[in-house]
Design a protein around this motif. Structure first.
Motif, PDB file in Angstrom:
ATOM      1  N   MET A   1      23.446  60.682 107.984  1.00 30.64           N
ATOM      2  CA  MET A   1      22.433  59.658 107.890  1.00 30.64           C
ATOM      3  C   MET A   1      21.894  59.623 106.455  1.00 30.64           C
ATOM      4  SD  MET A   1      19.622  59.065 110.976  1.00 30.64           S
ATOM      5  CE  MET A   1      18.970  60.659 110.849  1.00 30.64           C
ATOM      6  N   ASN A   2      21.498  58.450 106.017  1.00 31.03           N
ATOM      7  CA  ASN A   2      20.982  58.297 104.664  1.00 31.03           C
ATOM      8  C   ASN A   2      19.484  58.575 104.579  1.00 31.03           C
ATOM      9  OD1 ASN A   2      23.460  57.410 103.592  1.00 31.03           O
ATOM     10  ND2 ASN A   2      23.070  55.343 104.315  1.00 31.03           N
ATOM     11  N   LEU A   3      19.051  59.056 103.420  1.00 30.43           N
ATOM     12  CA  LEU A   3      17.632  59.252 103.136  1.00 30.43           C
ATOM     13  C   LEU A   3      17.087  57.936 102.597  1.00 30.43           C
ATOM     14  CD1 LEU A   3      15.071  60.925 102.709  1.00 30.43           C
ATOM     15  CD2 LEU A   3      16.006  61.607 100.502  1.00 30.43           C
ATOM     16  N   GLU A   4      16.134  57.333 103.323  1.00 32.47           N
ATOM     17  CA  GLU A   4      15.570  56.055 102.901  1.00 32.47           C
ATOM     18  C   GLU A   4      14.235  56.242 102.199  1.00 32.47           C
ATOM     19  OE1 GLU A   4      15.323  53.249 106.109  1.00 32.47           O
ATOM     20  OE2 GLU A   4      17.417  52.682 105.863  1.00 32.47           O
ATOM     21  N   ILE A   5      14.132  55.620 101.039  1.00 30.33           N
ATOM     22  CA  ILE A   5      12.904  55.546 100.256  1.00 30.33           C
ATOM     23  C   ILE A   5      12.383  54.136 100.445  1.00 30.33           C
ATOM     24  CG2 ILE A   5      11.962  55.666  97.915  1.00 30.33           C
ATOM     25  CD1 ILE A   5      13.076  58.351  98.972  1.00 30.33           C
ATOM     26  N   PRO A  32      13.680  48.979 102.236  1.00 27.46           N
ATOM     27  CA  PRO A  32      14.265  50.320 102.211  1.00 27.46           C
ATOM     28  C   PRO A  32      15.319  50.435 101.108  1.00 27.46           C
ATOM     29  CG  PRO A  32      15.056  49.109 104.123  1.00 27.46           C
ATOM     30  CD  PRO A  32      14.075  48.229 103.432  1.00 27.46           C
ATOM     31  N   ARG A  33      15.334  51.582 100.448  1.00 28.33           N
ATOM     32  CA  ARG A  33      16.322  51.903  99.422  1.00 28.33           C
ATOM     33  C   ARG A  33      16.926  53.251  99.794  1.00 28.33           C
ATOM     34  NH1 ARG A  33      16.782  48.364  94.963  1.00 28.33           N
ATOM     35  NH2 ARG A  33      17.447  50.224  93.916  1.00 28.33           N
ATOM     36  N   SER A  84      22.546  68.716  89.923  1.00 28.75           N
ATOM     37  CA  SER A  84      22.669  67.427  90.608  1.00 28.75           C
ATOM     38  C   SER A  84      23.120  67.669  92.042  1.00 28.75           C
ATOM     39  CB  SER A  84      23.682  66.533  89.892  1.00 28.75           C
ATOM     40  OG  SER A  84      23.214  66.185  88.618  1.00 28.75           O
ATOM     41  N   VAL A  85      22.486  66.964  92.982  1.00 26.74           N
ATOM     42  CA  VAL A  85      22.785  67.156  94.399  1.00 26.74           C
ATOM     43  C   VAL A  85      22.950  65.816  95.102  1.00 26.74           C
ATOM     44  CG1 VAL A  85      21.639  69.407  94.615  1.00 26.74           C
ATOM     45  CG2 VAL A  85      20.317  67.306  94.959  1.00 26.74           C
ATOM     46  N   LEU A  86      23.717  65.833  96.201  1.00 29.47           N
ATOM     47  CA  LEU A  86      23.808  64.701  97.117  1.00 29.47           C
ATOM     48  C   LEU A  86      22.760  64.912  98.197  1.00 29.47           C
ATOM     49  CD1 LEU A  86      27.663  64.353  97.572  1.00 29.47           C
ATOM     50  CD2 LEU A  86      26.139  62.883  96.225  1.00 29.47           C
ATOM     51  N   LEU A  87      22.127  63.843  98.664  1.00 28.62           N
ATOM     52  CA  LEU A  87      21.081  63.941  99.676  1.00 28.62           C
ATOM     53  C   LEU A  87      21.500  63.219 100.948  1.00 28.62           C
ATOM     54  CD1 LEU A  87      18.061  63.098  97.375  1.00 28.62           C
ATOM     55  CD2 LEU A  87      18.615  65.341  98.344  1.00 28.62           C
ATOM     56  N   GLU A  88      21.140  63.804 102.087  1.00 32.96           N
ATOM     57  CA  GLU A  88      21.385  63.163 103.374  1.00 32.96           C
ATOM     58  C   GLU A  88      20.417  63.733 104.394  1.00 32.96           C
ATOM     59  OE1 GLU A  88      24.976  65.859 105.221  1.00 32.96           O
ATOM     60  OE2 GLU A  88      25.514  64.102 104.058  1.00 32.96           O
ATOM     61  N   ILE A  89      20.374  63.106 105.556  1.00 36.60           N
ATOM     62  CA  ILE A  89      19.572  63.586 106.680  1.00 36.60           C
ATOM     63  C   ILE A  89      20.544  64.177 107.688  1.00 36.60           C
ATOM     64  CG2 ILE A  89      17.959  62.943 108.510  1.00 36.60           C
ATOM     65  CD1 ILE A  89      16.773  62.509 105.761  1.00 36.60           C
ATOM     66  N   ASP A  90      20.296  65.419 108.131  1.00 32.60           N
ATOM     67  CA  ASP A  90      21.226  66.042 109.079  1.00 32.60           C
ATOM     68  C   ASP A  90      20.891  65.651 110.521  1.00 32.60           C
ATOM     69  OD1 ASP A  90      19.129  67.687 109.908  1.00 32.60           O
ATOM     70  OD2 ASP A  90      19.962  69.518 109.052  1.00 32.60           O
ATOM     71  N   ASP A  91      21.630  66.208 111.477  1.00 30.83           N
ATOM     72  CA  ASP A  91      21.470  65.861 112.887  1.00 30.83           C
ATOM     73  C   ASP A  91      20.101  66.240 113.454  1.00 30.83           C
ATOM     74  OD1 ASP A  91      24.017  64.824 112.903  1.00 30.83           O
ATOM     75  OD2 ASP A  91      24.930  66.667 113.678  1.00 30.83           O
ATOM     76  N   THR A  92      19.416  67.194 112.814  1.00 35.95           N
ATOM     77  CA  THR A  92      18.086  67.596 113.275  1.00 35.95           C
ATOM     78  C   THR A  92      16.986  66.938 112.439  1.00 35.95           C
ATOM     79  OG1 THR A  92      18.169  69.607 111.947  1.00 35.95           O
ATOM     80  CG2 THR A  92      18.907  69.777 114.238  1.00 35.95           C
ATOM     81  N   HIS A  93      17.343  65.902 111.682  1.00 32.31           N
ATOM     82  CA  HIS A  93      16.422  65.080 110.895  1.00 32.31           C
ATOM     83  C   HIS A  93      15.780  65.808 109.711  1.00 32.31           C
ATOM     84  CE1 HIS A  93      16.952  62.001 113.873  1.00 32.31           C
ATOM     85  NE2 HIS A  93      16.699  62.901 114.811  1.00 32.31           N
ATOM     86  N   ARG A  94      16.501  66.783 109.161  1.00 36.07           N
ATOM     87  CA  ARG A  94      16.044  67.471 107.950  1.00 36.07           C
ATOM     88  C   ARG A  94      16.738  66.874 106.740  1.00 36.07           C
ATOM     89  NH1 ARG A  94      17.504  73.408 110.078  1.00 36.07           N
ATOM     90  NH2 ARG A  94      19.471  72.300 110.096  1.00 36.07           N
ATOM     91  N   ILE A  95      16.052  66.878 105.599  1.00 37.78           N
ATOM     92  CA  ILE A  95      16.676  66.451 104.353  1.00 37.78           C
ATOM     93  C   ILE A  95      17.514  67.617 103.852  1.00 37.78           C
ATOM     94  CG2 ILE A  95      16.303  65.651 102.003  1.00 37.78           C
ATOM     95  CD1 ILE A  95      13.557  64.615 102.936  1.00 37.78           C
ATOM     96  N   VAL A  96      18.791  67.338 103.574  1.00 41.03           N
ATOM     97  CA  VAL A  96      19.722  68.364 103.098  1.00 41.03           C
ATOM     98  C   VAL A  96      20.258  67.945 101.743  1.00 41.03           C
ATOM     99  CG1 VAL A  96      21.899  69.537 103.601  1.00 41.03           C
ATOM    100  CG2 VAL A  96      20.364  68.924 105.477  1.00 41.03           C
ATOM    101  N   ALA A  97      20.315  68.909 100.819  1.00 41.35           N
ATOM    102  CA  ALA A  97      20.865  68.666  99.474  1.00 41.35           C
ATOM    103  C   ALA A  97      22.105  69.532  99.307  1.00 41.35           C
ATOM    104  CB  ALA A  97      19.826  69.018  98.418  1.00 41.35           C
ATOM    105  N   ARG A  98      23.169  68.924  98.792  1.00 49.21           N
ATOM    106  CA  ARG A  98      24.412  69.651  98.524  1.00 49.21           C
ATOM    107  C   ARG A  98      24.794  69.440  97.076  1.00 49.21           C
ATOM    108  NH1 ARG A  98      24.824  68.188 103.821  1.00 49.21           N
ATOM    109  NH2 ARG A  98      25.473  69.829 105.240  1.00 49.21           N
TER     110      ARG A  98
END
Length: 100
Positions: A1-5, A32-33, A84-98
């Protein structure tokens, strides 16, 4: 899932999390962005949490998103500041950076 600003359609200010009204101009319409990436400003590690019997290491980072707002994200492992990291929302709705 994407992180929306959320971007205020009236003044262009960007916020996370979403707000009812823009604190900059009072607007109430948002666009939303997607914040796909960011830069680690600083990081830390949590080695023990209250109520847990076994130590479970959690890496956290303060991340400046490519859209502007700063978020707190979980990391898979420790990374140096300015990574530099990629951002996403995981299955438990946490923001994850890789790390890239």
């Amino acid at each position: 899932m994407n992180l929306e600003i959320m971007r205020c359609t009236r003044c262009g200010s960007k916020f996370f999390p979403a707000r009812y009204f823009c604190p900059s101009c009072g607007g109430d319409e948002w666009t939303p962005r997607v914040a796909e990436s960011g830069t680690v400003l600083e990081s830390t590690v949590v080695r023990h949490r209250a109520g847990e019997q076994q130590a479970h290491v959690v890496h956290l980072a303060t991340v400046q998103t490519n859209e502007g707002p700063i978020v707190i994200a979980r990391l898979d492992a420790a990374v140096p500041d300015r990574t530099s990291v990629l951002l996403e929302i995981d299955d438990t709705h946490r923001i994850v950076a890789r790390a890239l």
